[in-house]
Design an enzyme around this catalytic site. Structure first.
Site, short mmCIF file in Angstrom:
data_model
loop_
_atom_site.label_atom_id
_atom_site.label_comp_id
_atom_site.label_asym_id
_atom_site.label_seq_id
_atom_site.Cartn_x
_atom_site.Cartn_y
_atom_site.Cartn_z
N LYS A 38 0.84 -1.20 0.00
CA LYS A 38 0.00 0.00 0.00
C LYS A 38 0.88 1.26 0.00
O LYS A 38 0.61 2.20 -0.70
CB LYS A 38 -0.90 -0.04 1.25
N LYS A 96 -8.67 -13.22 8.79
CA LYS A 96 -9.83 -13.86 9.46
C LYS A 96 -11.12 -13.09 9.29
O LYS A 96 -12.18 -13.67 9.11
CB LYS A 96 -9.53 -14.13 10.93
N VAL A 123 -6.42 -18.65 11.63
CA VAL A 123 -7.01 -19.10 12.90
C VAL A 123 -5.93 -19.65 13.82
O VAL A 123 -5.30 -20.67 13.54
CB VAL A 123 -8.09 -20.20 12.63
N GLY A 125 -2.89 -18.65 14.62
CA GLY A 125 -1.48 -18.58 14.21
C GLY A 125 -0.91 -19.91 13.78
O GLY A 125 -1.32 -20.49 12.77
N ILE A 127 -1.12 -22.89 15.04
CA ILE A 127 -1.81 -24.16 15.38
C ILE A 127 -2.57 -24.70 14.16
O ILE A 127 -3.41 -23.98 13.61
CB ILE A 127 -2.79 -23.96 16.57
N GLU A 181 -3.96 -6.20 16.21
CA GLU A 181 -4.48 -5.69 14.95
C GLU A 181 -4.22 -4.19 14.88
O GLU A 181 -3.99 -3.54 15.91
CB GLU A 181 -6.00 -5.94 14.89
N ASP A 192 -11.85 -10.32 16.88
CA ASP A 192 -10.90 -11.20 16.19
C ASP A 192 -11.16 -12.66 16.57
O ASP A 192 -11.21 -13.54 15.70
CB ASP A 192 -9.48 -10.76 16.59
N LYS A 196 -12.48 -15.86 14.10
CA LYS A 196 -11.84 -17.18 14.08
C LYS A 196 -12.84 -18.27 14.47
O LYS A 196 -12.85 -19.36 13.90
CB LYS A 196 -10.63 -17.17 15.02
N1 HSE Z 1 -4.22 -9.92 16.48
C1 HSE Z 1 -4.22 -11.34 16.37
C2 HSE Z 1 -3.99 -11.93 17.75
C3 HSE Z 1 -3.13 -11.76 15.43
O1 HSE Z 1 -3.58 -11.18 18.64
O2 HSE Z 1 -4.25 -13.10 17.96
C4 HSE Z 1 -3.20 -13.21 15.06
O3 HSE Z 1 -4.39 -13.54 14.40
#
Ligand code: HSE
Length: 393
Positions: A38, A96, A123, A125, A127, A181, A192, A196
């Site tokens: 961007k 997500k 979802v 990270g 895992i 985020e 968030d 997920k």
């Molecule tokens: N902001 C998200 C978290 C990043 O803290 O889990 C990973 O999805």
């Protein structure tokens, strides 16, 4: 034989850089041809000619057969991902919000154009929960899938409970470490984790549920009173998303802070780590544990998806295709602790049963049973009251 992948990468932030670091160390049959970004003025670690601000230079490039989308604007991400899939390119995304919001449409596009969209990195990270729900638990009845799905809020809660750090300092650290985020209310407000959860519910139960139909209560109103209350009872507070199947007919989905004691498997999940607890009919309880945020852990999940595309792997969404009796419902009773300010909200919330009340000028709480529908209907009221809600086990 694996297929050679020529990648176009959207976004070169925390996860993009993490992915690049990992790819550099590997001998895989793939190359990153171009990066779309961007901000052209930001200092980059790679030669400038590799970067463009024009999305279509990647999306219309016939040599690029795989798009990796790692930007944080969900609307722009949907445009990129849907166009790439329609242009015959396979896609890996870690967005997500975009996936939870548009999943049904994205599945239709994949089926219509014969392309594949993978999103393990979206979802929890590192895992590998999506591919396990999709493949391993294909024939298992899943009673529930719950856990800790947001690294930033778990990091904040860990710092508060283990190190007596204050909320604002802990949040700043989570931002500094690249876990949060861009707008951290998505983390601390439980949004968030809810995105997920919607994706998990889809792969666990074959349901498309719009995020706006799912209750999310976050940790942003946590006060010293709540922390003291939890400590006195030897609890920690964790932000817990839950997907639960009830009576072979309905699936309950909600995100809420929860008191957990040391017997809970989630009690020791700290900092940016996530945990997913699967309760299955035959396998019984299983637990997945790993880093839920950060460039390298999330980059490793993205790379695993890229590697799977070398063999044309795709999610089959079998649970969606099978006839299912299951419907999403919010008609479900939970027990909560509610710290509130204005007495009048109690009447509107309509507690079904009250088991404890405490009334002092600056600290009032009630513990009782309440329906999820009532919490959803009164979410604005709860937010305006600046109260705090925690599920009691
Ligand atoms: N902001 C998200 C978290 C990043 O803290 O889990 C990973 O999805």
């Amino acid at each position: 034989m694996s297929k050679k992948l020529t990648l176009g990468l959207f976004g070169f932030g925390v996860v993009g850089q993490g992915l690049y670091d990992i790819i550099k160390t590997k001998k895989l049959n793939l190359e990153i041809k171009r990066f779309a970004i961007k901000n052209p003025d930001k200092k980059r670690t790679l030669p400038l000619e590799l970067f463009t601000t024009q999305a279509d230079e990647l999306l219309d490039d016939v040599e690029i057969n795989t798009i990796v989308e790692l930007i944080d604007d969900a609307d722009a991400a949907f445009h990129i991902v849907s166009k790439a899939l329609k242009n015959g390119k396979n896609v890996v995304s870690a967005n997500k919000k975009m996936i939870a919001t548009h999943l049904e449409e994205l599945v239709d596009i994949q089926q219509a154009y014969g392309t594949s969209l993978l999103y393990e990195g979206a979802v929890c990270g590192s895992i590998p929960i999506i591919r396990n729900l999709e493949e391993y638990y294909d024939n298992e009845l899943l009673h529930s899938v719950s856990g800790i799905f947001n690294g930033s809020s778990n990091y904040i809660l860990s710092k508060i409970f283990n190190e007596h750090m204050d909320y604002d300092t802990a949040l700043k650290q989570a931002q500094h470490l690249g876990f949060a985020e861009t707008d951290p209310i998505l983390d601390v407000g439980g949004f968030d984790a809810k995105f997920k959860l919607a994706i998990v519910a889809s792969h666990a139960y074959g349901l498309y549920v719009k995020p706006e139909e799912i209750l999310n209560i976050g940790i942003d109103q946590l006060s010293d009173y709540d922390i003291r209350f939890a400590r006195e009872k030897n609890y920690k507070i964790k932000l817990v998303p839950t997907a639960k199947e009830i009576g072979n007919e309905k699936v309950i989905l909600y995100v809420i802070p929860k008191f957990v004691n040391e017997k809970s498997i989630l009690y020791s999940v700290e900092n940016e780590y996530n945990g997913v607890v699967v309760q299955a009919a035959f396998a019984d309880q299983q637990f997945f544990y790993g880093k839920g945020a950060g460039g390298h852990p999330t980059g490793s999940a993205v790379l695993s998806d890229i590697a799977a595309l070398r063999y044309d792997y795709r999610y089959e969404y079998k649970k969606h295709l099978e006839a299912t009796q299951l419907n999403h419902s919010n008609n479900h009773k939970i027990t909560v602790y509610l710290r509130y300010n204005d007495e009048s909200i109690l009447e509107k919330l309509n507690f079904l049963k009250v088991s404890e009340r405490h009334y002092a000028r600056e600290f009032k709480y009630i513990i009782g049973d309440i329906n999820l529908e009532s919490l959803i209907a009164n979410k604005d009221l709860l937010a305006a009251d600046k109260g705090f809600v925690v599920e009691v086990p």
